[in-house]
Design a protein around this motif. Sequence first.
Motif, PDB file in Angstrom:
ATOM      1  N   GLY A 137       0.802  -1.213   0.000  1.00 54.84           N
ATOM      2  CA  GLY A 137       0.000   0.000   0.000  1.00 54.84           C
ATOM      3  C   GLY A 137       0.841   1.273   0.000  1.00 54.84           C
ATOM      4  O   GLY A 137       2.029   1.258   0.332  1.00 54.84           O
TER       5      GLY A 137
ATOM      6  N   GLN B 135      -1.989  -6.285   5.812  1.00 55.11           N
ATOM      7  CA  GLN B 135      -2.839  -5.129   5.542  1.00 55.11           C
ATOM      8  C   GLN B 135      -3.238  -4.422   6.832  1.00 55.11           C
ATOM      9  O   GLN B 135      -3.264  -3.184   6.902  1.00 55.11           O
TER      10      GLN B 135
ATOM     11  N   HIS C 152      -0.259  -2.393   8.013  1.00 57.21           N
ATOM     12  CA  HIS C 152       0.014  -1.249   7.142  1.00 57.21           C
ATOM     13  C   HIS C 152      -1.051  -0.161   7.266  1.00 57.21           C
ATOM     14  O   HIS C 152      -0.741   1.028   7.096  1.00 57.21           O
ATOM     15  N   GLN C 153      -2.274  -0.554   7.539  1.00 58.76           N
ATOM     16  CA  GLN C 153      -3.309   0.467   7.738  1.00 58.76           C
ATOM     17  C   GLN C 153      -3.002   1.335   8.948  1.00 58.76           C
ATOM     18  O   GLN C 153      -3.281   2.548   8.941  1.00 58.76           O
TER      19      GLN C 153
ATOM     20  N   GLN D 175      -0.179   3.784   7.761  1.00 63.45           N
ATOM     21  CA  GLN D 175      -0.539   4.826   6.806  1.00 63.45           C
ATOM     22  C   GLN D 175      -1.709   5.693   7.285  1.00 63.45           C
ATOM     23  O   GLN D 175      -2.121   6.610   6.566  1.00 63.45           O
TER      24      GLN D 175
ATOM     25  N   ASP E  74      -4.641   0.551  -0.126  1.00 69.20           N
ATOM     26  CA  ASP E  74      -4.194  -0.310   0.963  1.00 69.20           C
ATOM     27  C   ASP E  74      -3.374  -1.480   0.412  1.00 69.20           C
ATOM     28  O   ASP E  74      -3.439  -1.819  -0.772  1.00 69.20           O
ATOM     29  N   THR E  75      -2.631  -2.104   1.305  1.00 67.11           N
ATOM     30  CA  THR E  75      -1.942  -3.345   0.956  1.00 67.11           C
ATOM     31  C   THR E  75      -2.984  -4.428   0.691  1.00 67.11           C
ATOM     32  O   THR E  75      -3.897  -4.641   1.493  1.00 67.11           O
ATOM     33  N   SER E  76      -2.824  -5.117  -0.430  1.00 64.45           N
ATOM     34  CA  SER E  76      -3.841  -6.094  -0.822  1.00 64.45           C
ATOM     35  C   SER E  76      -3.249  -7.069  -1.830  1.00 64.45           C
ATOM     36  O   SER E  76      -2.095  -6.932  -2.269  1.00 64.45           O
TER      37      SER E  76
END
Length: 306
Positions: A43, A131, A134-135, A138, A218-220
């Motif tokens: 992300g 994820q 990382h949320q 960020q 987002d990381t996904s």
Amino acid sequence: MSRILIREWPWFVAGLLVVIAAVFAFAQSARPQWEATGYLQIGQVAGVLQGQDPKVEPLARVLERLKFVPFQNQVMARMGIGEGAPEARLYRKSLKLEPLPYAGPLVKFTVRGWSPQQASQFAEATVAQLQTLHQQLQAGPLALTQARLGEVQADLDIAQNQRRQLILAATPDDARDKNAQTAGVASMLLATTNTEIHTLQQTRGELAVRLSPNYTYDTSLMWPVYVPRGPAFPNLPLLWGVGVLFGLALGAFAAIARHAVRRAHAVTVTFNQTTDTRHLPTHGGRGAAAGRDAATSNPHAGVRNP
């Protein structure tokens, strides 16, 4: 070599059958494993300072995080699996990472499970856990960028209201008792306000583009997880091919070894006969003389062929 294999064919066949039996037993007892393949997209928040990496984490740090055993235990805990469970050991052992720095960057990873569904769940849980982390990272930059967009929008609304007022002030209207000097000042302020509005609109557009899904995400998983129909382990065609090849080699070795042992047990007996005529008895006549002549003419007559 062909004569040896033909002569010792029972040993050759025995070696081949031993390996084939071992391969068959392993193929029947081994627990199948399916392999899932996924592509992880890191992300990013595009509204960061100029010259800074918009990614939440650098590619190298993401790879180290995925290899970290506590992170892998968190993935298992997310699925309700203990650290010492066989599924957790299989997950930690089978997780393979391949960085793709020129494709996003992306991280290609593979993980195995006892079933296709379990392998797919392992891959999805890995991405979901990353994820979540990382949320949290960020959230700060994203909130600042959104706040900046809100401030620019508020300034733009104020500037547009001022422009409407200046337009009214710069318009000549005798009924409002406005002189030419007031109209001129309003015209100058209107030009400055228009420039400010243009700048604010440009800034708002850039921030809106940076916060769009193309630049802030987002990381996904880049694509859905792929799991082949057949198991990755054991690979039966490869297993049987290597087994037959090894069986042929073992059978040939057994035949050659048996041939060498057979030759080692074959004993050669040699009688070295030396005859001294001075000590031979004088009686016997022509028969004794004939015996001496035969022994002298054929010194290898006492050799027995094995």
